[in-house]
Design a protein around this motif. Structure first.
Motif, PDB file in Angstrom:
ATOM      1  N   VAL A 242       0.973  -1.255   0.004  1.00 47.64           N
ATOM      2  CA  VAL A 242      -0.232   0.250   0.111  1.00 47.64           C
ATOM      3  C   VAL A 242       0.937   1.330   0.150  1.00 47.64           C
ATOM      4  O   VAL A 242       0.865   2.350  -1.081  1.00 47.64           O
ATOM      5  N   THR A 243       1.916   1.325   0.696  1.00 48.96           N
ATOM      6  CA  THR A 243       3.132   1.765   0.671  1.00 48.96           C
ATOM      7  C   THR A 243       3.756   2.471  -0.267  1.00 48.96           C
ATOM      8  O   THR A 243       3.895   3.567  -0.785  1.00 48.96           O
ATOM      9  N   SER A 244       3.602   1.634  -1.023  1.00 52.38           N
ATOM     10  CA  SER A 244       4.681   1.413  -2.427  1.00 52.38           C
ATOM     11  C   SER A 244       3.696   2.082  -3.568  1.00 52.38           C
ATOM     12  O   SER A 244       4.428   2.607  -4.299  1.00 52.38           O
ATOM     13  N   ALA A 245       2.923   1.422  -3.810  1.00 52.03           N
ATOM     14  CA  ALA A 245       1.769   2.145  -4.488  1.00 52.03           C
ATOM     15  C   ALA A 245       1.608   3.697  -4.480  1.00 52.03           C
ATOM     16  O   ALA A 245       1.764   4.569  -5.206  1.00 52.03           O
ATOM     17  N   ALA A 246       1.708   3.798  -3.189  1.00 52.28           N
ATOM     18  CA  ALA A 246       1.363   5.577  -3.213  1.00 52.28           C
ATOM     19  C   ALA A 246       3.109   6.502  -3.274  1.00 52.28           C
ATOM     20  O   ALA A 246       2.916   7.492  -4.196  1.00 52.28           O
ATOM     21  N   LEU A 247       4.087   5.906  -3.039  1.00 50.56           N
ATOM     22  CA  LEU A 247       5.487   6.493  -3.793  1.00 50.56           C
ATOM     23  C   LEU A 247       5.362   6.458  -4.876  1.00 50.56           C
ATOM     24  O   LEU A 247       6.181   7.534  -5.589  1.00 50.56           O
ATOM     25  N   LEU A 248       4.787   5.314  -5.829  1.00 46.34           N
ATOM     26  CA  LEU A 248       5.190   4.957  -7.015  1.00 46.34           C
ATOM     27  C   LEU A 248       4.453   5.847  -7.446  1.00 46.34           C
ATOM     28  O   LEU A 248       4.792   6.643  -9.030  1.00 46.34           O
ATOM     29  N   ALA A 249       3.554   6.194  -6.844  1.00 45.26           N
ATOM     30  CA  ALA A 249       2.192   7.024  -7.774  1.00 45.26           C
ATOM     31  C   ALA A 249       2.981   8.443  -8.131  1.00 45.26           C
ATOM     32  O   ALA A 249       1.837   9.393  -8.560  1.00 45.26           O
ATOM     33  N   LEU A 250       3.519   8.556  -7.021  1.00 41.89           N
ATOM     34  CA  LEU A 250       3.762  10.113  -6.779  1.00 41.89           C
ATOM     35  C   LEU A 250       5.260  10.780  -8.384  1.00 41.89           C
ATOM     36  O   LEU A 250       5.202  11.869  -8.232  1.00 41.89           O
ATOM     37  N   GLY A 251       5.497   9.638  -9.039  1.00 37.86           N
ATOM     38  CA  GLY A 251       6.716   9.952 -10.092  1.00 37.86           C
ATOM     39  C   GLY A 251       7.746  10.876  -9.869  1.00 37.86           C
ATOM     40  O   GLY A 251       8.185  11.619 -10.680  1.00 37.86           O
ATOM     41  N   MET A 252       8.270  10.462  -8.618  1.00 37.17           N
ATOM     42  CA  MET A 252       9.276  11.201  -7.829  1.00 37.17           C
ATOM     43  C   MET A 252      10.554  10.944  -8.672  1.00 37.17           C
ATOM     44  O   MET A 252      10.768  10.296  -9.582  1.00 37.17           O
ATOM     45  N   GLY A 253      11.554  12.182  -9.306  1.00 35.41           N
ATOM     46  CA  GLY A 253      13.043  12.262  -9.528  1.00 35.41           C
ATOM     47  C   GLY A 253      12.976  11.645  -9.149  1.00 35.41           C
ATOM     48  O   GLY A 253      13.198  10.839  -8.493  1.00 35.41           O
ATOM     49  N   ALA A 254      15.063  11.226  -9.835  1.00 37.02           N
ATOM     50  CA  ALA A 254      15.585   9.610  -9.188  1.00 37.02           C
ATOM     51  C   ALA A 254      16.504  10.323  -7.523  1.00 37.02           C
ATOM     52  O   ALA A 254      16.908   9.862  -6.754  1.00 37.02           O
ATOM     53  N   VAL A 255      16.572  11.880  -7.654  1.00 32.83           N
ATOM     54  CA  VAL A 255      17.386  12.188  -6.493  1.00 32.83           C
ATOM     55  C   VAL A 255      16.252  12.197  -5.431  1.00 32.83           C
ATOM     56  O   VAL A 255      16.480  11.372  -4.022  1.00 32.83           O
ATOM     57  N   THR A 256      15.554  12.422  -5.925  1.00 28.05           N
ATOM     58  CA  THR A 256      14.285  12.522  -4.179  1.00 28.05           C
ATOM     59  C   THR A 256      13.981  10.639  -4.215  1.00 28.05           C
ATOM     60  O   THR A 256      14.069  10.881  -3.006  1.00 28.05           O
ATOM     61  N   THR A 257      13.872  10.320  -4.668  1.00 25.27           N
ATOM     62  CA  THR A 257      13.766   8.793  -5.003  1.00 25.27           C
ATOM     63  C   THR A 257      15.061   8.201  -4.355  1.00 25.27           C
ATOM     64  O   THR A 257      15.001   7.285  -3.628  1.00 25.27           O
ATOM     65  N   VAL A 258      15.758   8.262  -4.321  1.00 23.69           N
ATOM     66  CA  VAL A 258      16.796   8.189  -3.516  1.00 23.69           C
ATOM     67  C   VAL A 258      17.240   8.467  -2.105  1.00 23.69           C
ATOM     68  O   VAL A 258      17.237   8.094  -1.512  1.00 23.69           O
ATOM     69  N   LEU A 259      16.733   9.522  -1.888  1.00 18.88           N
ATOM     70  CA  LEU A 259      16.283  10.246  -0.091  1.00 18.88           C
ATOM     71  C   LEU A 259      15.774   9.905  -0.162  1.00 18.88           C
ATOM     72  O   LEU A 259      15.614   9.594   1.229  1.00 18.88           O
ATOM     73  N   VAL A 260      14.571   9.005  -0.464  1.00 16.56           N
ATOM     74  CA  VAL A 260      13.375   8.615   0.229  1.00 16.56           C
ATOM     75  C   VAL A 260      13.479   6.707   0.330  1.00 16.56           C
ATOM     76  O   VAL A 260      13.348   6.766   1.376  1.00 16.56           O
ATOM     77  N   VAL A 261      14.721   6.588  -0.082  1.00 16.42           N
ATOM     78  CA  VAL A 261      15.550   5.028  -0.142  1.00 16.42           C
ATOM     79  C   VAL A 261      15.987   5.776   0.855  1.00 16.42           C
ATOM     80  O   VAL A 261      16.219   4.071   2.212  1.00 16.42           O
ATOM     81  N   ALA A 262      16.645   6.295   1.539  1.00 14.61           N
ATOM     82  CA  ALA A 262      17.784   6.517   2.236  1.00 14.61           C
ATOM     83  C   ALA A 262      16.838   6.391   3.817  1.00 14.61           C
ATOM     84  O   ALA A 262      17.304   5.778   4.739  1.00 14.61           O
ATOM     85  N   VAL A 263      15.927   7.148   3.808  1.00 14.95           N
ATOM     86  CA  VAL A 263      15.009   7.917   4.576  1.00 14.95           C
ATOM     87  C   VAL A 263      14.438   6.347   4.833  1.00 14.95           C
ATOM     88  O   VAL A 263      13.947   5.359   6.295  1.00 14.95           O
ATOM     89  N   LEU A 264      13.618   5.638   3.897  1.00 11.58           N
ATOM     90  CA  LEU A 264      13.130   4.318   4.311  1.00 11.58           C
ATOM     91  C   LEU A 264      14.351   2.805   4.591  1.00 11.58           C
ATOM     92  O   LEU A 264      14.192   2.036   6.115  1.00 11.58           O
ATOM     93  N   GLN A 265      15.680   2.708   5.175  1.00 12.55           N
ATOM     94  CA  GLN A 265      16.910   2.094   5.184  1.00 12.55           C
ATOM     95  C   GLN A 265      16.547   2.709   6.836  1.00 12.55           C
ATOM     96  O   GLN A 265      16.933   1.542   7.252  1.00 12.55           O
ATOM     97  N   ILE A 266      16.415   3.989   7.374  1.00  7.29           N
ATOM     98  CA  ILE A 266      17.158   4.214   8.454  1.00  7.29           C
ATOM     99  C   ILE A 266      15.427   3.913   9.068  1.00  7.29           C
ATOM    100  O   ILE A 266      15.880   3.487   9.897  1.00  7.29           O
ATOM    101  N   ALA A 267      14.375   4.190   8.785  1.00  4.65           N
ATOM    102  CA  ALA A 267      13.070   4.078   9.182  1.00  4.65           C
ATOM    103  C   ALA A 267      13.310   2.368   9.358  1.00  4.65           C
ATOM    104  O   ALA A 267      13.192   1.533  10.637  1.00  4.65           O
ATOM    105  N   THR A 268      13.929   1.395   8.397  1.00  9.07           N
ATOM    106  CA  THR A 268      13.841  -0.215   8.539  1.00  9.07           C
ATOM    107  C   THR A 268      14.971  -0.794   9.892  1.00  9.07           C
ATOM    108  O   THR A 268      14.367  -1.869  10.738  1.00  9.07           O
ATOM    109  N   GLU A 269      16.255  -0.046   9.144  1.00  7.15           N
ATOM    110  CA  GLU A 269      17.209  -0.116  11.215  1.00  7.15           C
ATOM    111  C   GLU A 269      16.597  -0.013  12.477  1.00  7.15           C
ATOM    112  O   GLU A 269      16.969  -0.560  13.529  1.00  7.15           O
ATOM    113  N   LEU A 270      15.366   0.801  12.246  1.00  3.53           N
ATOM    114  CA  LEU A 270      14.853   1.850  13.561  1.00  3.53           C
ATOM    115  C   LEU A 270      14.091   1.198  14.022  1.00  3.53           C
ATOM    116  O   LEU A 270      13.991   0.117  15.209  1.00  3.53           O
ATOM    117  N   LEU A 271      13.334  -0.176  13.204  1.00  2.00           N
ATOM    118  CA  LEU A 271      12.312  -1.030  13.517  1.00  2.00           C
ATOM    119  C   LEU A 271      12.749  -2.472  13.260  1.00  2.00           C
ATOM    120  O   LEU A 271      12.145  -2.823  13.647  1.00  2.00           O
TER     121      LEU A 271
END
Length: 331
Positions: A242-271
Motif C-alpha cells: 500500500v505504501t509502495s503504491a502511494a510512493l510510486l504514484a508520485l512519479g518522483m525524480g531520481a534524486v528524490t527517490t534516493v533520498l526516500v530510499v535512504a529514509v526508508l533504510q533508516i526506518a527499517t533499521e530502527l524497526l
C-alpha cells in the motif's frame, strides 16, 4: 493457546537500544553510493551499489574488531555474489539453472554465515543480491564495473561502521567460529529452489523475490520464531505494498527517490529489531523504489509480482520448517 500466543508475538514491539546509531550508518551507506552513481550518470549501477551497502547491516551489536571482521567477510561475500550473478546473466543461463544456482548460493551462504557467526544470520541477503543481479542483462565487459561499484560501496560501509570503534581504540575480538555442518544449508537450498521453481513455472516476473521470501523465515531461531517470521513477512509486505503504491504514484525524480530510499533504510533499521513485520512496511517500498531506479517497470505488475511471490516464498518456508519440526519430533 498457540494461536493467541502467535498473535501476541506478531504484534509485540520489543526495545532495541542503540538502534539509532545503526540506522544512521545504514542510511548513509545507502545514500552516498546511490547519489554517486546518479552523479556519474549511471542509475543502472544503483543495484550493485545497494548490495555493496548491505555490508552496513551486519554486526550491529558488535564493536571494533568483531564488527570489522564480520562486515569484512559479509561485504566480500556480497561483492562476490554480485559478480557471480553477473556471470550467470552474461552466460544467458536458462531460468531453471538460475534457480538451482540460487539454491547453491543459499546453501553455501548458510554455511559461511554459521562459520563466521554473522548477524543477521543466514544467506537471505546473498540470495537477494545474486537473484536480482542475475536477472539484469549484462555482458562480461560489465563485470569489472559491477565489482568496483559494489566493492566501493562495501568499503564505504566498512569505514562508516567502524570509524567510531577505531576512534575509541576498542579491542573486542571476533567471536568464536561455529561449525557450518548441519541440516540448515540443505533446508535453505530446498526452500530457495522450491520457491524459485514455483515462481518460474508460473511465469512470474521476479522469481528471486519468492526465493528471498523463502529464505527469510529460516534465518530465525526455533520453529515458533520461523513461523512468526513468515507471518511478519506476509503481513508486513501486504501493508508495504500500500505504501509502495502511494510512493510510486508520485512519479518522483531520481534524486528524490534516493533520498526516500535512504529514509526508508533508516526506518527499517530502527524497526527491524523491534518488530520484523513493521520493518517490512519500509523494506517493501524501499526494494521496489530501488528496482525502479535501476530499471523502471509497470507499477501494477510490479506490485502484483511482489505480493504473490511473497506468499509463495512464505508458504514454502512454512512447509520446509514444518517438515523439519516433524522430523525432529519423530521418535
Amino acid at each position: 493457546m498457540l494461536g493467541e500466543g502467535m498473535l501476541k508475538q506478531l504484534l509485540h514491539i520489543q526495545p532495541q537500544p542503540g538502534a539509532h546509531r545503526v540506522a544512521l550508518r545504514a542510511g548513509l551507506s545507502v545514500l552516498v553510493p546511490l547519489l554517486t552513481v546518479l552523479a556519474l550518470g549511471h542509475p543502472e549501477w544503483s543495484t550493485y551499489a545497494v548490495f555493496g551497502a548491505f555490508t552496513s547491516i551486519y554486526g550491529r551489536n558488535h564493536v571494533h574488531l568483531s564488527r570489522l571482521a564480520m562486515q569484512a567477510s559479509a561485504g566480500a561475500t556480497l561483492v562476490a555474489v554480485v559478480v557471480l550473478g553477473g556471470v550467470v546473466s552474461a552466460l544467458h543461463a536458462p531460468a531453471w539453472s538460475m534457480v538451482l544456482a540460487a539454491g547453491l548460493v543459499a546453501a553455501l551462504g548458510s554455511m559461511l554465515s554459521t562459520a563466521q557467526d554473522w548477524h543477521p544470520p543466514g544467506p537471505m541477503f546473498l540470495v537477494f543480491a545474486f537473484g536480482a543481479v542475475m536477472t539484469i542483462p549484462v555482458t562480461f565487459a560489465d563485470l569489472p564495473v559491477m565489482a568496483v561499484v559494489a566493492g566501493s560501496s562495501a568499503v564505504l560501509s566498512l569505514a562508516l561502521g567502524n570509524a567510531g570503534g577505531f576512534y575509541r581504540r576498542q579491542r573486542t575480538m571476533p567471536s568464536r567460529l561455529a561449525s557450518p555442518w548441519s541440516w540448515q544449508p540443505l533446508r535453505f537450498a530446498l526452500a530457495v529452489v522450491m520457491a524459485g521453481g514455483i515462481a518460474t513455472a508460473l511465469g512470474i516476473g521476479h522469481p528471486y523475490w519468492a526465493m528471498v521470501a523463502a529464505a527469510a523465515p529460516l534465518s530465525a531461531r526455533g520453529f515458533t520464531g520461523q513461523l512468526l517470521r513468515a507471518g511478519h513477512r506476509v503481513l508486513g509486505t501486504m501493508l508495504g505494498l500500500v505504501t509502495s503504491a502511494a510512493l510510486l504514484a508520485l512519479g518522483m525524480g531520481a534524486v528524490t527517490t534516493v533520498l526516500v530510499v535512504a529514509v526508508l533504510q533508516i526506518a527499517t533499521e530502527l524497526l527491524v529489531g523491534r518488530n520484523y513485520g513493521l520493518a517490512m512496511i519500509c523494506i517493501t517500498p524501499m526494494a521496489l523504489l530501488m528496482g525502479q531506479l535501476a530499471a523502471p517497470r509497470p507499477t501494477a505488475s510490479l506490485l502484483f509480482d511482489r505480493g504473490i511471490e511473497t506468499f509463495i516464498g512464505a508458504a514454502v518456508a512454512v512447509l520446509v520448517v514444518g517438515a523439519a519440526e516433524l522430523r525432529r519430533r519423530r521418535p
